[in-house]
Design a protein around this motif. Structure first.
Motif, PDB file in Angstrom:
ATOM      1  N   ASN A   1     185.035 -26.612  -1.728  1.00 15.02           N
ATOM      2  CA  ASN A   1     184.128 -26.870  -0.612  1.00 15.02           C
ATOM      3  C   ASN A   1     184.686 -27.770   0.484  1.00 15.02           C
ATOM      4  O   ASN A   1     183.996 -28.049   1.457  1.00 15.02           O
ATOM      5  CB  ASN A   1     182.788 -27.427  -1.132  1.00 15.02           C
ATOM      6  CG  ASN A   1     181.682 -27.385  -0.091  1.00 15.02           C
ATOM      7  OD1 ASN A   1     181.550 -26.421   0.653  1.00 15.02           O
ATOM      8  ND2 ASN A   1     180.884 -28.430  -0.038  1.00 15.02           N
TER       9      ASN A   1
ATOM     10  N   THR B   1     168.069 -21.006  -4.883  1.00 15.33           N
ATOM     11  CA  THR B   1     167.892 -20.820  -6.319  1.00 15.33           C
ATOM     12  C   THR B   1     167.292 -19.457  -6.636  1.00 15.33           C
ATOM     13  O   THR B   1     166.604 -18.869  -5.812  1.00 15.33           O
ATOM     14  CB  THR B   1     166.998 -21.938  -6.923  1.00 15.33           C
ATOM     15  OG1 THR B   1     166.936 -21.772  -8.344  1.00 15.33           O
ATOM     16  CG2 THR B   1     165.594 -21.918  -6.331  1.00 15.33           C
TER      17      THR B   1
ATOM     18  N   ALA C   1     177.755 -18.893  -3.302  1.00 14.08           N
ATOM     19  CA  ALA C   1     178.306 -20.190  -2.880  1.00 14.08           C
ATOM     20  C   ALA C   1     179.707 -20.020  -2.298  1.00 14.08           C
ATOM     21  O   ALA C   1     180.031 -20.594  -1.254  1.00 14.08           O
ATOM     22  CB  ALA C   1     178.328 -21.160  -4.064  1.00 14.08           C
ATOM     23  N   ARG C   2     180.541 -19.221  -2.945  1.00 13.78           N
ATOM     24  CA  ARG C   2     181.910 -18.995  -2.442  1.00 13.78           C
ATOM     25  C   ARG C   2     181.880 -18.368  -1.057  1.00 13.78           C
ATOM     26  O   ARG C   2     182.621 -18.775  -0.157  1.00 13.78           O
ATOM     27  CB  ARG C   2     182.691 -18.112  -3.414  1.00 13.78           C
ATOM     28  CG  ARG C   2     183.052 -18.796  -4.722  1.00 13.78           C
ATOM     29  CD  ARG C   2     183.729 -17.849  -5.706  1.00 13.78           C
ATOM     30  NE  ARG C   2     184.963 -17.300  -5.202  1.00 13.78           N
ATOM     31  CZ  ARG C   2     186.139 -17.922  -5.220  1.00 13.78           C
ATOM     32  NH1 ARG C   2     186.233 -19.133  -5.719  1.00 13.78           N
ATOM     33  NH2 ARG C   2     187.221 -17.336  -4.749  1.00 13.78           N
TER      34      ARG C   2
ATOM     35  N   GLY D   1     177.026 -18.406  -7.996  1.00 16.34           N
ATOM     36  CA  GLY D   1     178.411 -18.782  -7.725  1.00 16.34           C
ATOM     37  C   GLY D   1     179.090 -17.934  -6.665  1.00 16.34           C
ATOM     38  O   GLY D   1     179.794 -18.461  -5.802  1.00 16.34           O
TER      39      GLY D   1
ATOM     40  N   TYR E   1     177.948 -26.597  -5.288  1.00 12.24           N
ATOM     41  CA  TYR E   1     177.653 -25.672  -6.386  1.00 12.24           C
ATOM     42  C   TYR E   1     178.280 -26.199  -7.661  1.00 12.24           C
ATOM     43  O   TYR E   1     179.437 -26.602  -7.674  1.00 12.24           O
ATOM     44  CB  TYR E   1     178.209 -24.275  -6.096  1.00 12.24           C
ATOM     45  CG  TYR E   1     178.035 -23.327  -7.263  1.00 12.24           C
ATOM     46  CD1 TYR E   1     176.800 -22.742  -7.526  1.00 12.24           C
ATOM     47  CD2 TYR E   1     179.083 -23.060  -8.124  1.00 12.24           C
ATOM     48  CE1 TYR E   1     176.629 -21.900  -8.610  1.00 12.24           C
ATOM     49  CE2 TYR E   1     178.923 -22.214  -9.220  1.00 12.24           C
ATOM     50  CZ  TYR E   1     177.691 -21.640  -9.455  1.00 12.24           C
ATOM     51  OH  TYR E   1     177.512 -20.815 -10.529  1.00 12.24           O
ATOM     52  N   GLU E   2     177.477 -26.200  -8.701  1.00  8.59           N
ATOM     53  CA  GLU E   2     177.973 -26.516 -10.038  1.00  8.59           C
ATOM     54  C   GLU E   2     177.430 -25.459 -10.975  1.00  8.59           C
ATOM     55  O   GLU E   2     176.247 -25.115 -10.908  1.00  8.59           O
ATOM     56  CB  GLU E   2     177.512 -27.899 -10.468  1.00  8.59           C
ATOM     57  CG  GLU E   2     178.128 -29.002  -9.624  1.00  8.59           C
ATOM     58  CD  GLU E   2     177.656 -30.371 -10.037  1.00  8.59           C
ATOM     59  OE1 GLU E   2     177.671 -30.653 -11.257  1.00  8.59           O
ATOM     60  OE2 GLU E   2     177.281 -31.143  -9.155  1.00  8.59           O
ATOM     61  N   LYS E   3     178.278 -24.968 -11.824  1.00  7.35           N
ATOM     62  CA  LYS E   3     177.880 -23.900 -12.731  1.00  7.35           C
ATOM     63  C   LYS E   3     176.771 -24.350 -13.684  1.00  7.35           C
ATOM     64  O   LYS E   3     175.824 -23.625 -13.939  1.00  7.35           O
ATOM     65  CB  LYS E   3     179.104 -23.418 -13.523  1.00  7.35           C
ATOM     66  CG  LYS E   3     178.904 -22.108 -14.188  1.00  7.35           C
ATOM     67  CD  LYS E   3     180.217 -21.596 -14.744  1.00  7.35           C
ATOM     68  CE  LYS E   3     180.058 -20.146 -15.130  1.00  7.35           C
ATOM     69  NZ  LYS E   3     181.299 -19.448 -15.218  1.00  7.35           N
TER      70      LYS E   3
ATOM     71  N   THR F   1     178.567 -26.109   1.014  1.00 10.22           N
ATOM     72  CA  THR F   1     177.801 -25.540  -0.089  1.00 10.22           C
ATOM     73  C   THR F   1     178.186 -26.206  -1.404  1.00 10.22           C
ATOM     74  O   THR F   1     179.249 -25.938  -1.953  1.00 10.22           O
ATOM     75  CB  THR F   1     178.055 -24.012  -0.180  1.00 10.22           C
ATOM     76  OG1 THR F   1     177.815 -23.431   1.105  1.00 10.22           O
ATOM     77  CG2 THR F   1     177.154 -23.363  -1.202  1.00 10.22           C
TER      78      THR F   1
END
Length: 147
Positions: A92, A40, A6-7, A3, A18-20, A16
């Motif tokens: 995003n 990953t 991704a930020r 996470g 991103y899902e938790k 980017t």
């Protein structure tokens, strides 16, 4: 699991996703359908044939080591300057400049008085400005680029 990375990638302008929480099969499908590159820490996922040549296995738990790896392996520029089309770290979407008058009611009074440049996110409504945190991010990225 990535996470923070991704930020940071969004801030420096990279699209980017991103899902938790996302099941591996859904993640792989998204990579393929959206023509994305998979980042990953999951070695098992990285070994799947379907994502071969479409992934980077991130080696470190530490953000700056992760960014350094991406800079080296994927040749990411990691620039954060006036020409960088930053994205919202939350959702995003590309940030767009907004006039001070529009930003003023949405930020603290002292920020509205001290700053003239603002950017907003059409998706989540967040407003950003180049304050001390922005200078800190730029300094950290500059240090990273010179290592």
């Amino acid at each position: 699991m990535l996470g923070r990375l991704a930020r940071w990638l969004r801030i420096v302008g990279y699209d980017t996703a991103y899902e938790k929480i996302i099941p591996d099969d859904v993640l792989v499908q998204r990579v393929l359908e959206e023509h994305r590159w998979l980042l990953t820490r999951d070695g098992h996922l990285a070994k799947r044939k379907i994502v071969r040549d479409r992934h980077t296995l991130i080696q470190s738990d530490h953000l700056f080591d992760q960014l350094r790896q991406l800079r080296t392996e994927l040749n990411l520029s990691l620039n954060l300057d006036a020409e960088t089309p930053s994205r919202c770290p939350e959702c995003n979407l590309l940030l767009t400049p907004i006039p001070r008058e529009e930003a003023a009611p949405r930020v603290p009074l002292f920020v509205a008085q001290q700053h003239t440049r603002f950017a907003g996110c059409a998706g989540c409504g967040h407003v950003y400005w180049p304050g001390t945190q922005w200078a800190h991010l730029r300094a950290q990225l500059e240090r990273l680029r010179t290592q």
